[in-house]
Design a protein around this motif. Sequence first.
Motif, PDB file in Angstrom:
ATOM      1  N   TYR A  59       0.756  -1.209  -0.118  1.00  0.00           N
ATOM      2  CA  TYR A  59      -0.036   0.012  -0.034  1.00  0.00           C
ATOM      3  C   TYR A  59       0.751   1.481  -0.150  1.00  0.00           C
ATOM      4  CZ  TYR A  59      -3.309   3.710   1.669  1.00  0.00           C
ATOM      5  OH  TYR A  59      -3.858   4.990   1.537  1.00  0.00           O
ATOM      6  N   ILE A  60       2.077   1.192   0.740  1.00  0.00           N
ATOM      7  CA  ILE A  60       2.958   2.463   0.758  1.00  0.00           C
ATOM      8  C   ILE A  60       3.382   2.780  -0.360  1.00  0.00           C
ATOM      9  CG2 ILE A  60       4.808   0.880   1.231  1.00  0.00           C
ATOM     10  CD1 ILE A  60       5.872   3.435   3.201  1.00  0.00           C
ATOM     11  N   TRP A  61       3.393   1.897  -1.391  1.00  0.00           N
ATOM     12  CA  TRP A  61       3.832   2.406  -2.780  1.00  0.00           C
ATOM     13  C   TRP A  61       2.769   3.271  -3.614  1.00  0.00           C
ATOM     14  CZ3 TRP A  61       8.425   1.275  -1.792  1.00  0.00           C
ATOM     15  CH2 TRP A  61       9.003  -0.178  -1.713  1.00  0.00           C
ATOM     16  N   HIS A  62       1.470   2.847  -3.160  1.00  0.00           N
ATOM     17  CA  HIS A  62       0.445   3.477  -3.825  1.00  0.00           C
ATOM     18  C   HIS A  62       0.324   5.157  -3.228  1.00  0.00           C
ATOM     19  CE1 HIS A  62      -4.148   3.852  -4.707  1.00  0.00           C
ATOM     20  NE2 HIS A  62      -3.453   4.985  -5.290  1.00  0.00           N
ATOM     21  N   PHE A  63       0.419   4.953  -1.852  1.00  0.00           N
ATOM     22  CA  PHE A  63       0.234   6.189  -1.136  1.00  0.00           C
ATOM     23  C   PHE A  63       1.532   6.950  -1.003  1.00  0.00           C
ATOM     24  CE2 PHE A  63       1.772   8.173   3.016  1.00  0.00           C
ATOM     25  CZ  PHE A  63       0.389   8.843   3.294  1.00  0.00           C
ATOM     26  N   GLY A  64       2.768   6.566  -1.142  1.00  0.00           N
ATOM     27  CA  GLY A  64       3.935   7.523  -1.215  1.00  0.00           C
ATOM     28  C   GLY A  64       3.804   8.252  -2.653  1.00  0.00           C
ATOM     29  N   THR A  65       3.692   7.501  -3.749  1.00  0.00           N
ATOM     30  CA  THR A  65       3.662   7.954  -5.294  1.00  0.00           C
ATOM     31  C   THR A  65       2.530   9.344  -5.125  1.00  0.00           C
ATOM     32  OG1 THR A  65       2.594   6.283  -5.876  1.00  0.00           O
ATOM     33  CG2 THR A  65       4.808   6.272  -6.442  1.00  0.00           C
ATOM     34  N   PHE A 123      14.049   8.321  -5.710  1.00  0.00           N
ATOM     35  CA  PHE A 123      14.195   9.049  -4.076  1.00  0.00           C
ATOM     36  C   PHE A 123      12.810   8.629  -3.575  1.00  0.00           C
ATOM     37  CE2 PHE A 123      13.907  12.611  -1.425  1.00  0.00           C
ATOM     38  CZ  PHE A 123      15.439  12.738  -0.783  1.00  0.00           C
ATOM     39  N   ILE A 124      11.786   8.779  -3.988  1.00  0.00           N
ATOM     40  CA  ILE A 124      10.471   8.284  -3.506  1.00  0.00           C
ATOM     41  C   ILE A 124      10.388   6.763  -3.275  1.00  0.00           C
ATOM     42  CG2 ILE A 124       8.833   7.868  -5.256  1.00  0.00           C
ATOM     43  CD1 ILE A 124       8.448  10.033  -1.973  1.00  0.00           C
ATOM     44  N   PHE A 125      11.093   6.053  -3.962  1.00  0.00           N
ATOM     45  CA  PHE A 125      10.993   4.538  -3.525  1.00  0.00           C
ATOM     46  C   PHE A 125      11.922   4.085  -2.613  1.00  0.00           C
ATOM     47  CE2 PHE A 125      13.348   0.351  -4.270  1.00  0.00           C
ATOM     48  CZ  PHE A 125      12.385  -0.291  -4.416  1.00  0.00           C
ATOM     49  N   CYS A 126      13.199   4.704  -2.497  1.00  0.00           N
ATOM     50  CA  CYS A 126      13.815   4.655  -1.247  1.00  0.00           C
ATOM     51  C   CYS A 126      13.250   4.825   0.107  1.00  0.00           C
ATOM     52  CB  CYS A 126      15.140   5.533  -1.455  1.00  0.00           C
ATOM     53  SG  CYS A 126      16.170   4.977  -2.764  1.00  0.00           S
ATOM     54  N   ILE A 127      12.702   6.269  -0.048  1.00  0.00           N
ATOM     55  CA  ILE A 127      12.071   6.655   1.294  1.00  0.00           C
ATOM     56  C   ILE A 127      11.070   5.936   1.604  1.00  0.00           C
ATOM     57  CG2 ILE A 127      10.452   8.534   2.046  1.00  0.00           C
ATOM     58  CD1 ILE A 127      12.394  10.387   0.603  1.00  0.00           C
ATOM     59  N   SER A 128      10.089   5.369   0.707  1.00  0.00           N
ATOM     60  CA  SER A 128       8.966   4.418   0.945  1.00  0.00           C
ATOM     61  C   SER A 128       9.468   3.232   1.407  1.00  0.00           C
ATOM     62  CB  SER A 128       8.158   4.276  -0.346  1.00  0.00           C
ATOM     63  OG  SER A 128       7.845   5.313  -0.844  1.00  0.00           O
ATOM     64  N   ILE A 227      -2.420   7.658 -11.120  1.00  0.00           N
ATOM     65  CA  ILE A 227      -2.542   7.245  -9.913  1.00  0.00           C
ATOM     66  C   ILE A 227      -3.792   7.783  -9.193  1.00  0.00           C
ATOM     67  CG2 ILE A 227      -1.317   6.985  -7.625  1.00  0.00           C
ATOM     68  CD1 ILE A 227       1.374   7.663  -9.347  1.00  0.00           C
ATOM     69  N   VAL A 228      -4.759   6.832  -8.906  1.00  0.00           N
ATOM     70  CA  VAL A 228      -6.134   6.986  -8.252  1.00  0.00           C
ATOM     71  C   VAL A 228      -5.788   7.444  -6.506  1.00  0.00           C
ATOM     72  CG1 VAL A 228      -8.355   6.255  -7.733  1.00  0.00           C
ATOM     73  CG2 VAL A 228      -7.337   5.553  -9.565  1.00  0.00           C
ATOM     74  N   GLU A 229      -6.632   8.466  -6.155  1.00  0.00           N
ATOM     75  CA  GLU A 229      -6.214   8.648  -4.771  1.00  0.00           C
ATOM     76  C   GLU A 229      -6.234   7.491  -3.900  1.00  0.00           C
ATOM     77  OE1 GLU A 229      -8.522   8.602  -2.093  1.00  0.00           O
ATOM     78  OE2 GLU A 229     -10.311   7.829  -3.592  1.00  0.00           O
ATOM     79  N   PRO A 230      -5.277   7.314  -2.867  1.00  0.00           N
ATOM     80  CA  PRO A 230      -5.203   6.050  -2.175  1.00  0.00           C
ATOM     81  C   PRO A 230      -6.025   6.121  -0.601  1.00  0.00           C
ATOM     82  CG  PRO A 230      -3.271   7.476  -1.683  1.00  0.00           C
ATOM     83  CD  PRO A 230      -4.390   8.233  -2.614  1.00  0.00           C
ATOM     84  N   VAL A 231      -6.433   7.360  -0.450  1.00  0.00           N
ATOM     85  CA  VAL A 231      -7.120   7.358   1.038  1.00  0.00           C
ATOM     86  C   VAL A 231      -8.244   6.688   1.296  1.00  0.00           C
ATOM     87  CG1 VAL A 231      -8.039   9.007   2.660  1.00  0.00           C
ATOM     88  CG2 VAL A 231      -6.670   9.738   1.067  1.00  0.00           C
ATOM     89  N   THR A 232      -9.155   6.428   0.273  1.00  0.00           N
ATOM     90  CA  THR A 232     -10.151   5.605   0.705  1.00  0.00           C
ATOM     91  C   THR A 232     -10.046   4.136   0.581  1.00  0.00           C
ATOM     92  OG1 THR A 232     -10.770   6.011  -1.722  1.00  0.00           O
ATOM     93  CG2 THR A 232     -11.807   7.347  -0.175  1.00  0.00           C
ATOM     94  N   ARG A 233      -8.661   3.833   0.383  1.00  0.00           N
ATOM     95  CA  ARG A 233      -8.460   2.406   0.247  1.00  0.00           C
ATOM     96  C   ARG A 233      -7.730   2.006   1.668  1.00  0.00           C
ATOM     97  NH1 ARG A 233      -3.454   0.689  -3.571  1.00  0.00           N
ATOM     98  NH2 ARG A 233      -3.940  -1.736  -3.436  1.00  0.00           N
ATOM     99  N   LEU A 234      -7.677   2.833   2.507  1.00  0.00           N
ATOM    100  CA  LEU A 234      -7.038   2.481   3.681  1.00  0.00           C
ATOM    101  C   LEU A 234      -8.339   2.024   4.444  1.00  0.00           C
ATOM    102  CD1 LEU A 234      -5.188   5.609   5.347  1.00  0.00           C
ATOM    103  CD2 LEU A 234      -4.526   3.228   5.161  1.00  0.00           C
TER     104      LEU A 234
END
Lengths: 282, 297
Positions: A59-65, A123-128, A227-234
């Motif tokens: 999930y973090i991949w989706h959220f981070g990107t 960069f965002i891959f590493c951070i995530s 990239i569809v918003e990830p919030v409602t997936r939580l």
Amino acid sequence: MKRLLAIELQKIWQNKASKILTITYFITLGLVSLIASIEFELGPLKFEAAKSGLFNFPYIWHFGTYFAAWLKLFLAVVIVSMIANEYSYGTLKQNLIDGMSKKEFILSKFLTICLFALVSTVFIFCISLILGLKFSSYTEAGIIFSDLEYFLAYFIKLLGFFSFCLFLGVLIKRSAFALGFLFIWWISENVSIGILKYEIFNYKRGDDTIFDTIKQYFPLESMSNLIVEPVTRLNFVKSVGNTVGADFSKDYSVHPEQLAIVIAWIFIFMFLSFKILKKRDL
Amino acid sequence: METILKITNLHKKYRKVHAVNNVSVEIKKGNVYGILGPNGSGKSTTLGIVLNVVNKTSGEFQWFDGKYSTHDALKKVGAIIERPNFYPYMTAEDNLKLVCKIKNIPFTKVYEKLELVGLLERKDSKFKTFSLGMKQRLAIASALLNDPEILILDEPTNGLDPQGIRQIRDLIRIIANQGTTILLASHLLDEVEKVCSHVIVIRNGVTLYQGTVDGITANEGFFELESENLENLKLALQHFSQIEKIEKEENKLVVYLKSNLEPAELNSYLFQQNITLTHLVKRKHSLEEQFLELTKH
């Protein structure tokens, strides 16, 4: 190719404003990790980002990107001004006189935005990855390396947006006007989508097929669709949604045809930039 | 002699203006060319076209007999047009290094050329801190980085103070003496007369003259004569068949020639006729006078 990149990076890196903006961009990207420390209480609900499942693989991949993509505006300023400056300093003319072809000029700019998009992605891959390894409930390799297509989508999304900025810079020649135009474009795209939706197609819940087909071809819309918003997936949000009776069943995956649309826009923007430059007397 | 640039029947039309009208020019290696023309005559447009920044309407131009594509040919050319264009936030040295990268040459000449134009001590100063004269000299250094086959200068002394003009002129002369082909567009005629071997005169986009500087100034010249009694003098001058016409200007006679007449011959004849001259000058029309004559409507 190395030569063209070296030329362009020298132009950007020795410009204080561009340098500061670029550094700020990457620092801010890094700050995304601070989300981990968010904690708040909402009535009976206690929210702790680190424990909420935000950082679970994949999930973090989706959220981070998704959230990192908002910061692209920083680089938009850098990109627009790197083009506009060439006009205002007269250096575009001088570069051509010194023996750069118009094609090389556009190519050097394009390579630079590719580099920006690529570095952002890495960069965002590493951070995530770091955040995930620290907080995720699952750390099996199979789970970690699933859903990586979000990074492809992120890369294409950035590249598409940057290409649009580059094109506006070439077209409009002034950074402030180009950024203003970008903003106006964004508004008018939303307005025309609204008009399409309610005036032309008399949108009703349920029958949205033709409208959605047209809508996805708008440049900025096509980029945001990647990239569809990830919030409602939580799970956390879902459970809140369920209690108030909202239904969040959505398709969150990355679609190849959406990628194709944005890639087509990238080609169009680059081609038009080249054509404009070729036709113009400098 | 090797041809560096050949322009054939070049035209450029902006909406209503025919800025370049059928210009054909051939630039040979080793010569120093001056392009003369009033402001707005199409000089800069012509240079812009061959330098790949302005699109031609029709006609052809060819660098180095067409051996290279235009942008590759331009790597062997050094050119400055109008004002010096550099990145204001970069130092002189960094600006030149950037040009090296564009021209795909090593950085080895950077210091040498900065030295040549007298900017070596200022190499670490940002371009935006430079005076116009320094900017123009940096532009010349930049144009020389690749030891170009040809140096193109468009109004290099525009807006400079007398010292600046002098420095640029001296530089041009040094470069010309090294055997570099130079194409100098200017409306400062004495500048062209002093350094150029060939001239091209353009007005309203049309080439009016093309050839050597000597060719354009070649005429038999004229005498300016003064004496106590101008009437007697005028009468005595009837003796010479080489004289085309005599004009009286204030208290002197201007004597135009159709063929050569030596001042000594004139003087000794007049002396025999008991006429003593108080003033005797033989002059030729300067490039400036010839130019004004040529470009007269």
